[in-house]
Write an enzyme that holds these catalytic residues in place. Structure first.
Site, PDB file in Angstrom:
ATOM      1  N   ARG A  53      -4.857   2.341  -6.782  1.00  0.00           N
ATOM      2  CA  ARG A  53      -5.506   3.618  -5.800  1.00  0.00           C
ATOM      3  C   ARG A  53      -4.506   4.036  -4.828  1.00  0.00           C
ATOM      4  O   ARG A  53      -4.638   5.054  -4.221  1.00  0.00           O
ATOM      5  CB  ARG A  53      -6.703   2.823  -5.246  1.00  0.00           C
ATOM      6  CG  ARG A  53      -6.351   1.914  -4.032  1.00  0.00           C
ATOM      7  CD  ARG A  53      -7.872   1.270  -3.579  1.00  0.00           C
ATOM      8  NE  ARG A  53      -7.521   0.398  -2.724  1.00  0.00           N
ATOM      9  CZ  ARG A  53      -7.645   0.280  -1.134  1.00  0.00           C
ATOM     10  NH1 ARG A  53      -7.971   1.487  -0.964  1.00  0.00           N
ATOM     11  NH2 ARG A  53      -7.282  -0.647  -0.477  1.00  0.00           N
ATOM     12  N   HIS A  99       0.813  -1.286   0.017  1.00  0.00           N
ATOM     13  CA  HIS A  99       0.022  -0.010   0.068  1.00  0.00           C
ATOM     14  C   HIS A  99       0.980   1.480  -0.067  1.00  0.00           C
ATOM     15  O   HIS A  99       0.332   2.384  -0.567  1.00  0.00           O
ATOM     16  CB  HIS A  99      -1.130   0.096   0.993  1.00  0.00           C
ATOM     17  CG  HIS A  99      -2.091  -1.090   1.074  1.00  0.00           C
ATOM     18  ND1 HIS A  99      -3.034  -1.134   2.070  1.00  0.00           N
ATOM     19  CD2 HIS A  99      -1.995  -2.099   0.339  1.00  0.00           C
ATOM     20  CE1 HIS A  99      -3.897  -2.235   1.789  1.00  0.00           C
ATOM     21  NE2 HIS A  99      -3.147  -2.682   0.669  1.00  0.00           N
TER      22      HIS A  99
END
Length: 70
Positions: free
Chosen positions: A58, A24
């Site tokens: 994202r 992430h």
């Protein structure tokens, strides 16, 4: 932004934290706390951190923002 460009450090006390930091946040510096993480856990964390790839998508926009030097 960060003081050093392209440096994204992560304090990881579990293997899951190491995986998520790489996936992430595209972390590229691993920090291990000697008081928080025993040797066995550290040895589990290291290969996960070294082999997990950034998932992009994202997360890429946020990572680009924190990678900009101040």
């Amino acid at each position: 932004g960060n003081k050093f460009p392209h440096t994204r450090a992560a304090l990881c006390v579990t293997p899951e934290m190491a995986r998520l930091a790489r996936e992430h946040n595209d972390a590229n510096v691993l920090c291990l706390g000697a008081r928080l993480t025993d040797e066995e856990t550290s040895l589990q964390i290291l290969p996960i951190f070294l082999t997990t790839l950034f998932s992009g998508g994202r997360h890429a926009r946020r990572v680009a923002k924190v990678s900009t030097p101040i």
